[in-house]
Design a protein around this motif. Structure first.
Motif, PDB file in Angstrom:
ATOM      1  N   SER A  97     -14.991   6.085  -4.605  1.00 38.95           N
ATOM      2  CA  SER A  97     -14.339   6.580  -5.739  1.00 38.95           C
ATOM      3  C   SER A  97     -14.375   8.248  -5.404  1.00 38.95           C
ATOM      4  O   SER A  97     -15.400   8.633  -4.807  1.00 38.95           O
ATOM      5  CB  SER A  97     -15.199   6.110  -7.050  1.00 38.95           C
ATOM      6  N   ASN A 115       0.743   5.844  -0.833  1.00 38.64           N
ATOM      7  CA  ASN A 115      -0.224   6.978  -1.003  1.00 38.64           C
ATOM      8  C   ASN A 115       0.904   7.994  -1.627  1.00 38.64           C
ATOM      9  O   ASN A 115       1.211   9.090  -0.939  1.00 38.64           O
ATOM     10  CB  ASN A 115      -0.617   7.737   0.161  1.00 38.64           C
ATOM     11  N   LEU A 124      -5.980   0.739  -7.784  1.00 34.48           N
ATOM     12  CA  LEU A 124      -6.732   1.539  -6.814  1.00 34.48           C
ATOM     13  C   LEU A 124      -7.113   0.531  -5.691  1.00 34.48           C
ATOM     14  O   LEU A 124      -7.600  -0.545  -5.942  1.00 34.48           O
ATOM     15  CB  LEU A 124      -7.919   1.948  -7.515  1.00 34.48           C
ATOM     16  N   SER A 125      -7.081   1.250  -4.434  1.00 33.37           N
ATOM     17  CA  SER A 125      -7.416   0.181  -3.384  1.00 33.37           C
ATOM     18  C   SER A 125      -8.822   0.197  -3.300  1.00 33.37           C
ATOM     19  O   SER A 125      -9.772   1.129  -3.974  1.00 33.37           O
ATOM     20  CB  SER A 125      -6.839   0.974  -2.107  1.00 33.37           C
ATOM     21  N   SER A 126      -9.612  -0.492  -2.530  1.00 30.35           N
ATOM     22  CA  SER A 126     -10.813  -0.534  -2.221  1.00 30.35           C
ATOM     23  C   SER A 126     -11.229   0.863  -1.234  1.00 30.35           C
ATOM     24  O   SER A 126     -11.619   0.636  -0.091  1.00 30.35           O
ATOM     25  CB  SER A 126     -11.251  -1.524  -1.463  1.00 30.35           C
ATOM     26  N   ASN A 175      -3.296   3.889  -2.785  1.00 23.68           N
ATOM     27  CA  ASN A 175      -3.351   2.790  -3.660  1.00 23.68           C
ATOM     28  C   ASN A 175      -2.295   1.469  -3.437  1.00 23.68           C
ATOM     29  O   ASN A 175      -1.619   1.937  -2.445  1.00 23.68           O
ATOM     30  CB  ASN A 175      -3.270   3.272  -4.921  1.00 23.68           C
ATOM     31  N   ASP A 176      -2.370   0.396  -4.040  1.00 25.17           N
ATOM     32  CA  ASP A 176      -1.782  -0.406  -3.921  1.00 25.17           C
ATOM     33  C   ASP A 176      -0.575  -0.387  -5.244  1.00 25.17           C
ATOM     34  O   ASP A 176      -1.167  -0.248  -6.280  1.00 25.17           O
ATOM     35  CB  ASP A 176      -2.385  -1.835  -3.972  1.00 25.17           C
ATOM     36  N   ARG A 206       0.842  -1.283  -0.044  1.00 23.41           N
ATOM     37  CA  ARG A 206       0.221   0.012   0.134  1.00 23.41           C
ATOM     38  C   ARG A 206       0.969   1.200  -0.123  1.00 23.41           C
ATOM     39  O   ARG A 206       2.142   1.259   0.663  1.00 23.41           O
ATOM     40  CB  ARG A 206      -0.938   0.015   1.356  1.00 23.41           C
ATOM     41  N   ALA A 230       0.179   0.555 -10.387  1.00 24.05           N
ATOM     42  CA  ALA A 230      -0.826   1.251  -9.376  1.00 24.05           C
ATOM     43  C   ALA A 230      -2.034   0.809  -9.422  1.00 24.05           C
ATOM     44  O   ALA A 230      -2.625   0.749 -10.550  1.00 24.05           O
ATOM     45  CB  ALA A 230      -0.557   2.794  -9.296  1.00 24.05           C
TER      46      ALA A 230
END
Length: 148
Positions: free
Chosen positions: A101, A70, A96-98, A108-109, A68, A94
């Protein structure tokens, strides 16, 4: 007394949550096994921690590491492989993390794909810091990879 016990249980649960190792994800074609994950103090002060993740990979197989990050805060991951020969960088992206939106500044991961090309033991050291400023105790994730 009951409130104190609940507070203690909550604090214990939170401390366990924040000491869990970084996620390691593997696609269906890989034969990778997370053997152990150990938190090890790095240097003073004691709050600085490294996480050691031990993996076994079959020669010729690809595997992924997911961490993870940022980047909107200036922080990002860099890595180094030791020894350099034997594990080959394939790609990183990259994901998108859960998170909801449209949330500005959301983490993000970062997913790296590597290929194990030679038998042996390798170490991938990931460092999470701001590349533009000196960091005394950056977050560090170490992956010890044994290729069989």
């Amino acid at each position: 007394m009951a409130i104190g016990s609940m507070f203690l249980a909550l604090m214990l649960a939170l401390s366990l949550l924040f000491t869990l190792p970084a996620a390691v994800l593997f696609n269906s074609a890989t034969s990778v096994q997370l053997v152990e994950s150990v938190a090890v103090p790095v240097t003073e002060p004691l709050e600085a921690m490294e996480t050691l993740n031990v993996l076994t990979v079959e020669m010729g197989k690809e595997f992924t590491v997911t961490l993870r990050e940022n980047p909107s805060t200036g922080y990002s991951w860099t890595y180094a492989i030791d020894p350099e020969e034997g594990l080959v960088y394939i790609s990183d992206e990259a994901v998108l993390s859960s998170v909801p939106s449209g949330l500005a500044g959301a983490p993000n991961d970062r997913v790296w794909t590597f290929k194990a090309e030679a038998r042996g033991t390798y170490r991938i050291t990931f460092v999470y810091d701001r590349g533009f400023e000196a960091s005394q105790n950056p977050k560090t994730e170490i992956y010890e990879i044994t290729v069989q």
